[in-house]
Scaffold this motif. Structure first.
Motif, PDB file in Angstrom:
ATOM      1  N   SER A  37       0.837  -1.199   0.000  1.00 38.26           N
ATOM      2  CA  SER A  37       0.000   0.000   0.000  1.00 38.26           C
ATOM      3  C   SER A  37       0.876   1.254   0.000  1.00 38.26           C
ATOM      4  O   SER A  37       1.671   1.451   0.923  1.00 38.26           O
ATOM      5  CB  SER A  37      -0.907   0.009   1.229  1.00 38.26           C
ATOM      6  N   THR A  39       0.143   4.258   0.727  1.00 38.55           N
ATOM      7  CA  THR A  39      -0.130   5.064   1.912  1.00 38.55           C
ATOM      8  C   THR A  39       0.645   4.533   3.115  1.00 38.55           C
ATOM      9  O   THR A  39       1.294   5.293   3.838  1.00 38.55           O
ATOM     10  CB  THR A  39      -1.634   5.053   2.235  1.00 38.55           C
ATOM     11  N   ARG A  43       3.889   6.128   5.231  1.00 36.30           N
ATOM     12  CA  ARG A  43       3.837   6.276   6.688  1.00 36.30           C
ATOM     13  C   ARG A  43       5.030   5.587   7.345  1.00 36.30           C
ATOM     14  O   ARG A  43       5.639   6.124   8.269  1.00 36.30           O
ATOM     15  CB  ARG A  43       2.536   5.692   7.216  1.00 36.30           C
TER      16      ARG A  43
END
Length: 65
Positions: A37, A39, A43
């Motif tokens: 992912s 995202t 992070r």
């Protein structure tokens, strides 16, 4: 980031703390190696950079050159 985390771990003066930090860096990178992912990857990169910065600024490390 992985290499920098290990290098900073090796500078930790206490052998127990040094081993813990080295194992923790290795464990986290292995755990997150299969992440797909974008995202979550972003992070994780941000968290890793913050952790490296914290280790660099830690007064427990041997003075940096």
């Amino acid at each position: 980031m992985y290499r920098k985390g290990l290098e900073l771990s090796r500078l930790f003066p206490d052998p127990c703390g040094r081993n813990y930090l080295m194992r923790r860096v290795q464990e986290v990178f292995r755990k997150r190696a299969t992440e797909t992912s974008p995202t979550k990857i972003g992070r994780h990169i941000k968290e890793g950079a913050q952790s490296v910065r914290r280790m660099e600024l830690s007064p427990l490390h041997i003075p940096r050159p």
